[in-house]
Scaffold this motif. Structure first.
Motif: not given
Length: 313
Positions: A189-192, A213-217, A219-228
């Motif tokens: 995941t990339a941040s702002r 890979l989740f790019r900043w911005g 669409a859709g739910p952010n998987p950050f917590l799922g990745f952790l």
């Protein structure tokens, strides 16, 4: 207890606001979050309690009934918290407040800042945040599809320069290749602050590997917590105090990547985590190591209750 009894002074910077909001959420009491807007006078090191740093509209939004507990974070909100203390509030403040430290009921300070011992100081590892063990467990259930990715699943969390624009693309690509060398799959995941060029360089480096890979911005739910929640190991760039602190809620080994250009305080933070056995530098990866999940936000909430700072009700 009414909603007005607890106020959170929410700084415009998301990482700063999250420190106070996370504590409020863990207290389990109703609270009011005040979205702060700063004017030019907020830059001054006010030596007395004042709301002068607020923009006029935000200043006008401050009305009684006054709170009985104020949670704040960051130097700019400290004079405002003390202004509310003069109106009967107890005060809990995160990060160094500048002047007036002795006036707060509780100061929550990172060990990396070497806070002097004082009755109102609670040293913690890293920073408080909004991720709880319960939230991590919920994310594991919500993102159960990630379990299908090849193990070991390595979460790669990229931040970026604190006061600059964008991570260097070659740094992002190098980190992608390094992590890809020992991961079965990469959850990135990339941040702002990472920037588009660095994010695309990371995407190219990860292309040959099983990855998300989740790019900043995006669409859709952010998987950050799922990745952790599903990571077998976590690699975090050392510029992000927030992501480092959130990663420590997991039971996975945490490795700190040095993106270059880090200052003394960031290095002191990393050293405090290494000394506590909570993290290791990326050079030590992929060797696993045992560590206990860290819940400093929960510990702060428990301390607030133990000191009788939470209004009854």
């Amino acid at each position: 207890m009414t909603e007005e009894a607890v106020w959170v002074l929410a700084d415009p910077r998301a990482g700063t606001a999250a420190q106070a909001l996370g504590i409020a959420e863990r207290l389990g009491a109703p609270f009011r979050a005040l979205a702060l807007e700063w004017g030019p006078l907020a830059r001054l090191p006010w030596p007395w309690p004042t709301r002068a740093g607020l923009a006029p509209a935000a200043r006008g939004a401050l009305r009684p009934p006054w709170p009985r507990l104020v949670l704040s974070a960051g130097r700019r909100s400290a004079p405002l918290a003390l202004w509310l203390a003069r109106r009967g509030a107890r005060t809990v403040h995160c990060m160094r407040p500048g002047l007036g430290a002795a006036r707060f009921d509780l100061l929550v300070l990172g060990r990396h800042d070497a806070p002097p011992p004082a009755p109102n100081v609670l040293p913690i590892l890293g920073a408080t945040h909004r991720l709880s063990p319960a939230g991590l467990a919920a994310a594991r259930a919500a993102w159960a599809a990630l379990s299908a990715l090849p193990a070991p699943r390595v979460a790669l969390l990229l931040g970026g320069p604190v006061r600059a624009e964008g991570m260097a693309p070659e740094v992002a690509a190098s980190l992608g290749r390094r992590v890809g060398g020992f991961a079965g799959s990469v959850l990135a995941t990339a941040s702002r602050r990472t920037g588009r060029a660095a994010t695309e360089a990371l995407a190219a480096a990860l292309a040959p590997l099983p990855h998300l890979l989740f790019r900043w911005g995006d669409a859709g739910p952010n998987p950050f917590l799922g990745f952790l929640a599903w990571a077998d190991a976590v690699v975090v760039t050392g510029d992000s105090v927030s992501m480092l602190s959130e990663a420590l809620v997991t039971a996975a080994p945490v490795f700190v990547a040095d993106p270059g250009g880090l200052g003394r305080r960031h290095r002191a933070l990393h050293d405090s985590l290494y000394a506590a056995g909570q993290a290791r530098p990326l050079a030590a990866a992929p060797a696993p190591f045992a560590r206990a999940p860290l819940d400093e936000t929960g510990r702060v909430a428990a301390e607030i209750r133990a000191r009788g700072l939470l209004p009854p009700g």
